[in-house]
Design a protein around this motif. Structure first.
Motif, PDB file in Angstrom:
ATOM      1  N   LEU A  82      61.148  31.451  41.340  1.00 15.10           N
ATOM      2  CA  LEU A  82      60.262  32.598  41.115  1.00 15.10           C
ATOM      3  C   LEU A  82      59.374  32.375  39.893  1.00 15.10           C
ATOM      4  CD1 LEU A  82      59.457  35.495  41.923  1.00 15.10           C
ATOM      5  CD2 LEU A  82      61.244  36.290  40.375  1.00 15.10           C
ATOM      6  N   LEU A  83      59.949  31.868  38.809  1.00 15.10           N
ATOM      7  CA  LEU A  83      59.174  31.619  37.595  1.00 15.10           C
ATOM      8  C   LEU A  83      58.092  30.563  37.821  1.00 15.10           C
ATOM      9  CD1 LEU A  83      61.894  31.638  34.788  1.00 15.10           C
ATOM     10  CD2 LEU A  83      60.110  33.327  35.192  1.00 15.10           C
ATOM     11  N   VAL A  84      58.427  29.512  38.530  1.00 21.64           N
ATOM     12  CA  VAL A  84      57.439  28.469  38.804  1.00 21.64           C
ATOM     13  C   VAL A  84      56.317  29.022  39.677  1.00 21.64           C
ATOM     14  CG1 VAL A  84      57.079  26.281  40.017  1.00 21.64           C
ATOM     15  CG2 VAL A  84      58.994  26.528  38.436  1.00 21.64           C
ATOM     16  N   SER A  85      56.674  29.786  40.692  1.00 25.49           N
ATOM     17  CA  SER A  85      55.662  30.364  41.581  1.00 25.49           C
ATOM     18  C   SER A  85      54.746  31.321  40.832  1.00 25.49           C
ATOM     19  CB  SER A  85      56.335  31.105  42.742  1.00 25.49           C
ATOM     20  OG  SER A  85      57.135  30.239  43.489  1.00 25.49           O
ATOM     21  N   VAL A  86      55.333  32.193  40.045  1.00 20.20           N
ATOM     22  CA  VAL A  86      54.534  33.153  39.274  1.00 20.20           C
ATOM     23  C   VAL A  86      53.684  32.422  38.242  1.00 20.20           C
ATOM     24  CG1 VAL A  86      54.694  35.039  37.591  1.00 20.20           C
ATOM     25  CG2 VAL A  86      56.077  35.106  39.653  1.00 20.20           C
ATOM     26  N   GLY A  87      54.262  31.461  37.559  1.00 21.53           N
ATOM     27  CA  GLY A  87      53.516  30.695  36.562  1.00 21.53           C
ATOM     28  C   GLY A  87      52.343  29.947  37.164  1.00 21.53           C
ATOM     29  N   ILE A  92      46.563  29.457  37.876  1.00 25.25           N
ATOM     30  CA  ILE A  92      45.362  29.260  38.690  1.00 25.25           C
ATOM     31  C   ILE A  92      44.432  30.468  38.567  1.00 25.25           C
ATOM     32  CG2 ILE A  92      44.523  29.042  41.066  1.00 25.25           C
ATOM     33  CD1 ILE A  92      45.738  26.475  39.935  1.00 25.25           C
ATOM     34  N   SER A  93      45.008  31.653  38.607  1.00 29.84           N
ATOM     35  CA  SER A  93      44.198  32.875  38.557  1.00 29.84           C
ATOM     36  C   SER A  93      43.505  33.062  37.217  1.00 29.84           C
ATOM     37  CB  SER A  93      45.064  34.105  38.835  1.00 29.84           C
ATOM     38  OG  SER A  93      45.698  33.992  40.070  1.00 29.84           O
ATOM     39  N   LEU A  94      44.170  32.689  36.176  1.00 31.20           N
ATOM     40  CA  LEU A  94      43.658  32.955  34.829  1.00 31.20           C
ATOM     41  C   LEU A  94      43.190  31.691  34.124  1.00 31.20           C
ATOM     42  CD1 LEU A  94      46.416  35.465  33.691  1.00 31.20           C
ATOM     43  CD2 LEU A  94      44.189  35.994  34.667  1.00 31.20           C
ATOM     44  N   GLN A  95      42.753  30.716  34.868  1.00 30.46           N
ATOM     45  CA  GLN A  95      42.371  29.436  34.289  1.00 30.46           C
ATOM     46  C   GLN A  95      41.295  29.586  33.216  1.00 30.46           C
ATOM     47  OE1 GLN A  95      41.127  26.601  37.205  1.00 30.46           O
ATOM     48  NE2 GLN A  95      41.020  24.928  35.746  1.00 30.46           N
ATOM     49  N   THR A  96      40.275  30.376  33.480  1.00 29.79           N
ATOM     50  CA  THR A  96      39.193  30.564  32.507  1.00 29.79           C
ATOM     51  C   THR A  96      39.698  31.272  31.264  1.00 29.79           C
ATOM     52  OG1 THR A  96      37.603  30.689  34.314  1.00 29.79           O
ATOM     53  CG2 THR A  96      36.893  31.540  32.176  1.00 29.79           C
ATOM     54  N   ARG A 100      39.848  29.805  27.451  1.00 32.74           N
ATOM     55  CA  ARG A 100      39.273  30.482  26.280  1.00 32.74           C
ATOM     56  C   ARG A 100      40.322  30.695  25.205  1.00 32.74           C
ATOM     57  NH1 ARG A 100      35.303  35.141  28.782  1.00 32.74           N
ATOM     58  NH2 ARG A 100      33.862  33.694  29.763  1.00 32.74           N
ATOM     59  N   CYS A 101      41.518  31.089  25.618  1.00 35.79           N
ATOM     60  CA  CYS A 101      42.596  31.353  24.663  1.00 35.79           C
ATOM     61  C   CYS A 101      42.986  30.073  23.928  1.00 35.79           C
ATOM     62  CB  CYS A 101      43.794  31.945  25.388  1.00 35.79           C
ATOM     63  SG  CYS A 101      45.176  32.332  24.321  1.00 35.79           S
ATOM     64  N   LEU A 102      43.148  28.979  24.656  1.00 36.02           N
ATOM     65  CA  LEU A 102      43.511  27.716  24.018  1.00 36.02           C
ATOM     66  C   LEU A 102      42.392  27.225  23.103  1.00 36.02           C
ATOM     67  CD1 LEU A 102      45.338  25.892  26.943  1.00 36.02           C
ATOM     68  CD2 LEU A 102      46.338  26.905  24.895  1.00 36.02           C
ATOM     69  N   VAL A 148      27.773  37.228  22.038  1.00 38.39           N
ATOM     70  CA  VAL A 148      29.190  36.947  22.254  1.00 38.39           C
ATOM     71  C   VAL A 148      29.289  35.595  22.949  1.00 38.39           C
ATOM     72  CG1 VAL A 148      31.310  37.708  23.370  1.00 38.39           C
ATOM     73  CG2 VAL A 148      29.742  39.398  22.407  1.00 38.39           C
ATOM     74  N   ILE A 149      29.981  34.669  22.297  1.00 38.63           N
ATOM     75  CA  ILE A 149      30.137  33.311  22.821  1.00 38.63           C
ATOM     76  C   ILE A 149      31.596  33.125  23.221  1.00 38.63           C
ATOM     77  CG2 ILE A 149      29.928  30.860  22.311  1.00 38.63           C
ATOM     78  CD1 ILE A 149      27.967  31.648  20.057  1.00 38.63           C
ATOM     79  N   PRO A 150      31.863  32.834  24.491  1.00 37.72           N
ATOM     80  CA  PRO A 150      33.244  32.535  24.875  1.00 37.72           C
ATOM     81  C   PRO A 150      33.735  31.297  24.121  1.00 37.72           C
ATOM     82  CG  PRO A 150      31.857  32.856  26.814  1.00 37.72           C
ATOM     83  CD  PRO A 150      30.949  32.794  25.622  1.00 37.72           C
ATOM     84  N   ASN A 151      34.975  31.334  23.674  1.00 41.66           N
ATOM     85  CA  ASN A 151      35.495  30.233  22.855  1.00 41.66           C
ATOM     86  C   ASN A 151      35.543  28.906  23.601  1.00 41.66           C
ATOM     87  OD1 ASN A 151      35.738  31.708  20.538  1.00 41.66           O
ATOM     88  ND2 ASN A 151      37.877  32.235  20.879  1.00 41.66           N
ATOM     89  N   ASP A 152      35.654  28.926  24.921  1.00 41.89           N
ATOM     90  CA  ASP A 152      35.632  27.649  25.633  1.00 41.89           C
ATOM     91  C   ASP A 152      34.252  27.003  25.568  1.00 41.89           C
ATOM     92  OD1 ASP A 152      34.638  29.651  27.308  1.00 41.89           O
ATOM     93  OD2 ASP A 152      35.422  28.749  29.133  1.00 41.89           O
ATOM     94  N   MET A 153      33.193  27.810  25.395  1.00 36.55           N
ATOM     95  CA  MET A 153      31.849  27.253  25.214  1.00 36.55           C
ATOM     96  C   MET A 153      31.749  26.543  23.859  1.00 36.55           C
ATOM     97  SD  MET A 153      30.032  27.889  27.890  1.00 36.55           S
ATOM     98  CE  MET A 153      28.357  27.748  27.358  1.00 36.55           C
ATOM     99  N   VAL A 154      32.467  27.047  22.856  1.00 34.63           N
ATOM    100  CA  VAL A 154      32.476  26.395  21.548  1.00 34.63           C
ATOM    101  C   VAL A 154      33.102  25.011  21.677  1.00 34.63           C
ATOM    102  CG1 VAL A 154      33.379  26.516  19.181  1.00 34.63           C
ATOM    103  CG2 VAL A 154      32.552  28.593  20.304  1.00 34.63           C
ATOM    104  N   GLY A 155      34.169  24.920  22.480  1.00 32.71           N
ATOM    105  CA  GLY A 155      34.833  23.637  22.663  1.00 32.71           C
ATOM    106  C   GLY A 155      34.049  22.661  23.512  1.00 32.71           C
TER     107      GLY A 155
END
Length: 166
Positions: A82-87, A92-96, A100-102, A148-155
């Motif tokens: 269940l954890l692997v499936s949810v993870g 995949i759903s929250l890749q963007t 940005r968070c990383l 507003v600049i998304p942080n992934d654009m900074v990277g």
């Protein structure tokens, strides 16, 4: 200790579950308090550290919940599946958002810029007004607007920090 011998297996299991739940809450609250206590009130990093402390808090609570499920009798392989499936689904759903968070964590860890620094990212030049794990707000003096600049654009793009160069 004779009273323990008089308890039924169900009562012992309920005591273990209660202990796990209370212990998880105490540990999660302790770590959250320790992280937020170390921040100064005027730092922009306070917001980021609060976000990290919330992630840690809910992660510890989730671990406690998993331990409760194991104690109740749910098989470990079922929980792992269940954890692997949810993870995987969340990843995949929250890749963007995760990207940005990383990137936000990278900006903080490498101390690329602070509030008040003049930076250039891609074609945007301005003064950093605000940043968190996901976005950076820059005041563009030429256009007199906040960008507003998304942080992934900074990277992904070239970053020039004019304040740290000087």
């Amino acid at each position: 200790m004779d009273f323990i011998k008089e308890l039924s297996p169900l009562q012992i299991k309920l005591i273990k579950i209660t202990f796990i739940a209370i212990f998880s809450i105490i540990i999660a609250s302790y770590f959250k308090h320790m992280i937020t206590k170390r921040t100064d009130n005027q730092s922009q990093n306070k917001i980021v550290l609060e976000q990290i402390s919330n992630i840690l808090y809910y992660g510890i609570l989730a671990l406690g919940f998993i331990l409760v499920l194991i104690e109740v009798g749910v098989q470990k392989t079922t929980i792992y599946t269940l954890l692997v499936s949810v993870g995987f689904t969340i990843g995949i759903s929250l890749q963007t958002i995760l990207s940005r968070c990383l990137s936000g964590v990278y900006i903080i860890m490498m101390n690329l810029y602070d509030i008040g620094d003049k930076i250039k990212v891609n074609t945007t030049t301005g003064t950093v007004k605000y940043f968190n794990l996901f976005n950076t707000t820059v005041y563009d003096e030429a256009k007199k607007i906040d960008v507003v600049i998304p942080n992934d654009m900074v990277g992904e793009n070239e970053l020039i920090n004019f304040t740290k160069i000087a």
